[in-house]
Scaffold this motif. Structure first.
Motif, short mmCIF file in Angstrom:
data_model
loop_
_atom_site.label_atom_id
_atom_site.label_comp_id
_atom_site.label_asym_id
_atom_site.label_seq_id
_atom_site.Cartn_x
_atom_site.Cartn_y
_atom_site.Cartn_z
N ARG A 52 27.42 -42.63 33.69
CA ARG A 52 28.51 -43.21 34.49
C ARG A 52 29.84 -42.52 34.19
O ARG A 52 30.66 -42.31 35.09
N PHE A 198 22.75 -49.25 38.80
CA PHE A 198 21.57 -48.68 38.16
C PHE A 198 20.34 -49.56 38.32
O PHE A 198 19.22 -49.07 38.42
N ASN A 330 24.02 -40.98 37.06
CA ASN A 330 23.62 -42.35 36.74
C ASN A 330 22.11 -42.49 36.72
O ASN A 330 21.54 -43.19 35.87
#
Length: 413
Positions: A52, A198, A330
Motif C-alpha cells: 500500500r 485487499f 497491493n
C-alpha cells in the motif's frame, strides 16, 4: 536490492547451523528457526503494508528507510552475546525483517510500472539478484564464521558490504524516471483510480486459489533451505562440501529464475509454476533418503532450480491477475503477506518435528512435501479459473482476434 533482501534470506541456513551447533547451545532447532521465520514473515508478510505504501508513491522513502534500518540491525547482530536468543530475535528476526520488507517488494513491483510487454522476463532478471546473493552470502558467511575472523566481525563485514550496495541503489533511485508512474488524470485534473480493497481480491476465484496454493508452498517449501546444511553435517557428510551446499542450491537457483521467465510466453506462467512446485514437493519427501554427499548435491541442484523457477514466476503470475496496474503492489503485498505468515509457522513446526538431539528427518520431510503437494492442487485449480477468465474475455472482446487461429489459453496461462 534483491541481492541484499531475498538473497540474504536464502543464506539463513548458515545462521541456523551456526546457532544450533554452538552459539545458542540451550536453544532447540525449532526455537532458533523462529528467528528466520520472523524474518521471513516481515520480509514477505509485511507486503500487506509495504504494498500500500508503494502504491501510494512512497518508493524512495521505503528505499532510504530500509537501507538505514538494514545496516543498523546487522550491526546489532554483530554485538549480540552467545546464548542470548532474544537479542538475535529482535535484531535479526524483527529489525532486519522490517528493513528487508521495505526493500523487497518495491524492487519487484517497480518493474511492473515500467515494463508491460516483457514484464515477466524483466522480473526474472531482477529476481536473479536473490540467487547471486544466495551464492555469495553463504560462502562468505561460512568462511568468516568458521575462520579467524569469527562470527561478530564476520557479520560486521557482511553489514558493510550490503550497506555499500544499498547506498548505490539509493543513488540510482535519485535519477529521474526511477519512481512509480503517475496515475492518469481527467481533463479537469482529477485523478480517477478505481481500486479494490485487499479483502475484495479474494472474491476472484483465480486470485484466491493461487494465494492459497502459494501459502501452502511457503509453509513447507523452506525446509531444504533451512535444514540442508544441518542435515548434511548430522549425516557425516564432509563439512567442506556441506558448507557450500546452500551456495550450490542458490547457484542452481540462478538459471531457475531466468530460463522459465524467458519461456513464459511459450509454456505459460501457471503451467511452469505447477511443475516447479511439484518437483519441490517430491524432493522434500526425498529428503528422507539423503545420507551422503551425492544426495546433498543432487537435492541442492534440483531443488535450487525448481524453487528459483517458482519464486521468480510468482510476481509475474500476480501481475497477470492484476487487471489494474494501480492494484499491483497491493495484490503482491497481500499474497506475500500470507506467504510470510506461512514461512513464519512452517520452519518452527518442522523444527519441532525434527526434535532436539536425536533428529528424526522423516517427520519434517513428510510434512514439508505434503504441504507443497497440496498447494500444487490449489495451483491447478487457479489455472483452471484463469483459463476461464481468459476465454471469457476473448468471447466478450472478439475485436482484433483472428478467428481462424484457435485459442491457446491452456498453453499460455
Amino acid at each position: 536490492m534483491q541481492f541484499c533482501t531475498s538473497g540474504y534470506v536464502n543464506a539463513f541456513g548458515v545462521y541456523q547451523d551456526f546457532y544450533t551447533r554452538g552459539y545458542l547451545p540451550n536453544s532447540s532447532a525449532s526455537t532458533i528457526s523462529w528467528i528466520g521465520s520472523m524474518n521471513n514473515l516481515l520480509v514477505f508478510g509485511g507486503g500487506l503494508i509495504f504494498g500500500r505504501l508503494f502504491d501510494a508513491g512512497y518508493f524512495r522513502f521505503m528505499l532510504h528507510g530500509g537501507t538505514v534500518l538494514f545496516i543498523f540491525c546487522l550491526f546489532m547482530v554483530s554485538i549480540s552475546q552467545p546464548d542470548h536468543w532474544y537479542q538475535l530475535f529482535l535484531a535479526q528476526g524483527i529489525g532486519l525483517g522490517i528493513a528487508q520488507g521495505l526493500l523487497y517488494l518495491p524492487s519487484l513491483a517497480i518493474v511492473g510500472h515500467h515494463f508491460k510487454r516483457r514484464r515477466t522476463m524483466v522480473m526474472g532478471i531482477v529476481a536473479t539478484g536473490a540467487s547471486v546473493g544466495g551464492i555469495i552470502h553463504p560462502i562468505m558467511l561460512n568462511q568468516l564464521f568458521q575462520g579467524k575472523v569469527g562470527f561478530h566481525n564476520g557479520v560486521r563485514i557482511s553489514a558493510a558490504m550490503n550497506g555499500f550496495l544499498l547506498i548505490i541503489a539509493n543513488i540510482i533511485s535519485l535519477q529521474p524516471g526511477t519512481g512509480t508512474q503517475k496515475r492518469e488524470e481527467t481533463a479537469s485534473g482529477e485523478r480517477v483510480v478505481k481500486t479494490k480493497k485487499f479483502w475484495q481480491f479474494f472474491g476472484e476465484p483465480a486470485y484466491a486459489t493461487a494465494v492459497a496454493g502459494n501459502f501452502l508452498f511457503f509453509t513447507g517449501g523452506y525446509f531444504p533451505l533451512f535444514y540442508l546444511q544441518l542435515s548434511g553435517i548430522t549425516h557425516g557428510v564432509d563439512p567442506t562440501l556441506v558448507f557450500y551446499s546452500i551456495a550450490i542450491m542458490n547457484a542452481a537457483n540462478l538459471p531457475g529464475r531466468v530460463i522459465p521467465n524467458r519461456l513464459a510466453n511459450r509454456f505459460g506462467v501457471h503451467n511452469q509454476m505447477i511443475v516447479s512446485a511439484a518437483i519441490c514437493g517430491a524432493l522434500a519427501i526425498a529428503f528422507i533418503g539423503m545420507h551422503n554427499a551425492a544426495g546433498v548435491v543432487l537435492i541442492a541442484i534440483i531443488y535450487g532450480f525448481a524453487s528459483g523457477a517458482y519464486v521468480s514466476l510468482l510476481a509475474p503470475m500476480l501481475a497477470g491477475l492484476s487487471p489494474n496496474v494501480e492494484e499491483m503492489g497491493n495484490r503482491m503485498g497481500t499474497c506475500f503477506a500470507l506467504g510470510g505468515l506461512a514461512t513464519f509457522i512452517g520452519p518452527p513446526i518442522m523444527g519441532a518435528l525434527l526434535g532436539t538431539s536425536d533428529y528424526k528427518w522423516i517427520r519434517p520431510s513428510l510434512f514439508s512435501g505434503c504441504c507443497v503437494l497440496v498447494g500444487v492442487i490449489f495451483m491447478i485449480i487457479a489455472r483452471h479459473f484463469k483459463i476461464r477468465d481468459v476465454e471469457r474475455k476473448r468471447r466478450e472482446n472478439p475485436e482484433g482476434t483472428d478467428t481462424k487461429v484457435p485459442p491457446r489459453s491452456r498453453q499460455i496461462v
